[in-house]
Design an enzyme around this catalytic site. Structure first.
Site, PDB file in Angstrom:
ATOM      1  N   ILE A   1       0.832  -1.214   0.000  1.00 24.63           N
ATOM      2  CA  ILE A   1       0.000   0.000   0.000  1.00 24.63           C
ATOM      3  C   ILE A   1       0.864   1.261   0.000  1.00 24.63           C
ATOM      4  CG2 ILE A   1      -0.272   0.380   2.497  1.00 24.63           C
ATOM      5  CD1 ILE A   1      -3.323   0.555   1.942  1.00 24.63           C
TER       6      ILE A   1
ATOM      7  N   HIS B   1       5.633 -12.142   5.497  1.00 27.20           N
ATOM      8  CA  HIS B   1       5.566 -11.543   4.167  1.00 27.20           C
ATOM      9  C   HIS B   1       6.977 -11.302   3.673  1.00 27.20           C
ATOM     10  CE1 HIS B   1       5.336  -8.379   7.233  1.00 27.20           C
ATOM     11  NE2 HIS B   1       5.993  -7.582   6.398  1.00 27.20           N
TER      12      HIS B   1
END
Ligand code: AMP
Length: 126
Positions: free
Chosen positions: A36, A109
Site C-alpha cells: 500500500i 511476508h
C-alpha cells in the site's frame, strides 16, 4: 516460536477478504499483492495463506506443499513484474522479523522490490 499468531493482523484480514488488496497472484497456499505504501516502482508483498508469523516460523513449521508453493509464487511474481536479473534488472527480497527486524505486520511476508537501483542493503547506522 514463542510469539502467538494474531488473527486480527491486517494480512489475516486481507486473506479473509475483510479488507481489499491489489492482487498480483493467488495460488493454493500463497497470495501476492501490491504494498500500500510502495517504496520502489515494483513493491509486491508475498504471503502464505497459513498462520505463520515470520520466515523462520514458516521454514520450520509449514508443510512441504506450502513451502514449494510459496517459493514458486515468489519466483512467479518476479517474472510477472519483470524484475528478473539481467540487462540491468534485478530485485531485492526482504522479510523483516520481530522487534529487532522491525516487522510491522505479524504475518510472514516477503517484500519484492525492484524497478530501479535500490542502493545499499542497509543504512550504515541506526
Ligand atoms: P513490515 O515492516 O515488513 O512488517 O512491512 C509491512 C508492510 O505492509 C509495509 O510495507 C506496509 O506498507 C504494508 N501494508 C500495511 N497495510 C497494508 C495493506 N492494507 N495493503 C498492502 N500493504 C500493506
Amino acid at each position: 516460536m514463542t510469539e502467538r499468531y494474531d488473527d486480527q493482523n491486517i494480512f489475516a484480514k486481507i486473506l479473509r477478504g475483510e479488507i481489499p488488496s491489489k492482487t498480483v497472484l493467488e495460488t493454493e497456499h500463497s497470495l501476492a499483492f501490491h504494498d500500500i505504501s510502495e517504496q520502489a516502482p515494483v513493491h509486491v508483498l508475498v504471503i502464505p495463506k497459513g498462520r505463520y508469523i515470520s520466515y523462520d516460523h514458516f521454514a520450520l513449521s509449514a508443510s512441504e506443499a506450502e513451502i514449494v508453493d510459496y517459493t514458486r509464487a515468489i519466483g512467479e511474481v518476479c517474472k510477472m513484474m519483470g524484475v528478473q536479473p539481467g540487462e540491468g534488472g534485478g530485485f531485492r527480497m526482504i522479510s523483516n522479523a520481530g522487534e529487532a527486524g522491525i516487522q510491522e505486520v505479524p504475518h510472514l511476508h516477503v517484500h519484492i522490490l525492484g524497478g530501479r537501483r535500490l542502493g545499499r542493503m542497509l543504512p550504515r547506522a541506526d
